[in-house]
Write a protein that holds these residues in place. Structure first.
Motif, PDB file in Angstrom:
ATOM      1  N   GLY A   1      53.977   2.919  75.441  1.00  0.00           N
ATOM      2  CA  GLY A   1      53.127   2.692  74.357  1.00  0.00           C
ATOM      3  C   GLY A   1      52.356   4.029  74.064  1.00  0.00           C
TER       4      GLY A   1
ATOM      5  N   SER B   1      48.780   0.929  70.260  1.00  0.00           N
ATOM      6  CA  SER B   1      47.690   0.342  70.307  1.00  0.00           C
ATOM      7  C   SER B   1      46.513   0.909  69.626  1.00  0.00           C
TER       8      SER B   1
ATOM      9  N   ARG C   1      54.608  -3.341  79.689  1.00  0.00           N
ATOM     10  CA  ARG C   1      54.069  -2.190  78.794  1.00  0.00           C
ATOM     11  C   ARG C   1      53.523  -1.049  79.745  1.00  0.00           C
TER      12      ARG C   1
ATOM     13  N   THR D   1      51.169   2.092  78.568  1.00  0.00           N
ATOM     14  CA  THR D   1      50.627   2.661  77.212  1.00  0.00           C
ATOM     15  C   THR D   1      49.870   3.902  77.907  1.00  0.00           C
TER      16      THR D   1
END
Length: 374
Positions: free
Chosen positions: A41, A68, A327, A329
């Motif tokens: 991400g 995000s 995830r 990120t």
């Protein structure tokens, strides 16, 4: 002779990575390299969300499969006054995520920072009672989560509720609502979208004492039958730490607690941190000094190599626990707009991300991360 040796070295490196030539490295995206392992991400600022820079949008779509929002879903932006919601920028962020087929994250429903004072006061300026603040929190979560139900797949429900020693931060949320305010926020979020993944998010969880506080939160939620999918370790690191063993202990302790782990805000500062404490609290700051800003003319190759080594060590660890990491990120797309240019010391030139200010990849860094995927 030197040219021949360099060619042999590069050929050997790419073969070891599973790539046949440098073009393969350039053409391989992060999301493709880690496909089937975990989402890769990136945090978007407002201008990236609304498509102001097509070049940035192209890079986001090419390299990542989760997004995000940096700021546009924080309370002060999305709910600036009692009777006013501003969904313009949050809607643009979600629209971008849908168009790019991203796993979309909501950040964040409850935080002690970037929350307007009116949230905690009645019309006469007095602090709200517990019941009144709970109602205000529930209404906010119902409105925000409800608007994006089924589209935003995961929510940072509570952000940075812990002190460095693992005790609960004495925020206005805590002072008015008491020990169970985190449970209540998760209950409201689950009721608003029963299918959304819910997370607790914090920094410095590699510190044993603080991590113990987060495990306590997980256990409290589980004891109440409230779902929590994962804990987010923000991953604001530097070239000097934390040790990989500390990050691994972080993963292991949360896995033992029965939740997965997200690395939610990953960046690695290359600058000296002398004069600022090792915390990602946004209120932290220190005075500018030239010696604390040594790379204004560009990142030296030897420092880029250290950055590449740090990223490779981290991603090798993440691959080891790929079944429990959902995830990873990066907190920002490129060095041009990383928050670390201005935090904890304003005006510095930092290089914490895999992409340069001109959006080109840091060659050594990207190669190192891709190698860890193999």
């Amino acid at each position: 002779m030197k040219l021949i040796k360099r060619s042999i070295f590069l050929w050997s490196f790419f073969m070891a990575c599973g790539f046949t030539n440098a073009q393969d490295v350039k053409d391989t995206s992060f999301k493709d390299a880690f496909k089937g392992k975990f989402y890769i991400g990136v945090a978007l600022n407002r201008w990236q969300s609304n498509g102001s820079n097509p070049e940035e949008q192209k890079l986001i779509k090419a390299e990542f499969n989760s997004i995000s929002p940096e700021n546009d879903m924080k309370w002060e932006n999305i709910h600036p006054s009692k009777d006013t919601y501003n969904f313009e920028h949050a809607d643009a962020y979600v629209k971008t995520g849908k168009q790019m087929d991203m796993f979309i994250i909501g950040h964040t429903l409850l935080w002690h920072s970037q929350t307007p004072d009116w949230v905690f006061k009645d019309d006469q300026g007095n602090l709200l009672t517990r019941d009144a603040l709970l109602k205000r929190l529930e209404d906010h979560i119902n409105t925000v989560v409800g608007r994006y139900k089924g589209v935003i797949k995961g929510w940072d429900v509570v952000n940075e509720a812990l002190n460095e020693d693992g005790t609960l931060r004495k925020s206005k949320w805590y002072n008015i609502l008491g020990d169970d305010y985190i449970v209540k926020a998760f209950e409201y979020a689950h009721a608003a979208d029963p299918d959304a993944e819910l997370y607790y998010n914090d920094y410095n969880l590699y510190k044993k004492e603080k991590r113990a506080g987060a495990v306590k939160i997980v256990n409290q939620l589980k004891a109440k039958g409230v779902p929590i999918k994962a804990v987010g370790e923000q991953g604001h690191y530097s070239l000097t730490g934390p040790a990989i063993s500390e990050v691994e202990s972080t993963l292991q302790d949360f896995i033992k607690a029965g939740v997965n782990v997200n690395i939610t805000e990953l960046d690695i500062s290359v600058l000296p941190d002398k004069g600022a404490s090792t915390t990602a609290d946004v209120s932290n700051n220190a005075a500018y000094k030239k010696e604390l800003d040594p790379y204004t003319d560009g990142l030296p190759k030897d420092i880029e190599k250290k950055l590449a080594d740090s990223y490779q060590s981290l991603f090798k660890l993440f691959m080891k626990y790929e079944n429990k990491i959902d995830r990873v990120t990066f907190w920002g797309l490129s060095d041009r707009n990383t928050w670390l240019n201005n935090w904890p010391i304003r005006g510095r030139t930092n290089y914490p991300l895999p992409f340069n200010r001109d959006l080109s990849a840091k060659t050594q860094v990207k190669e190192a991360i891709l190698k860890a995927a193999k």
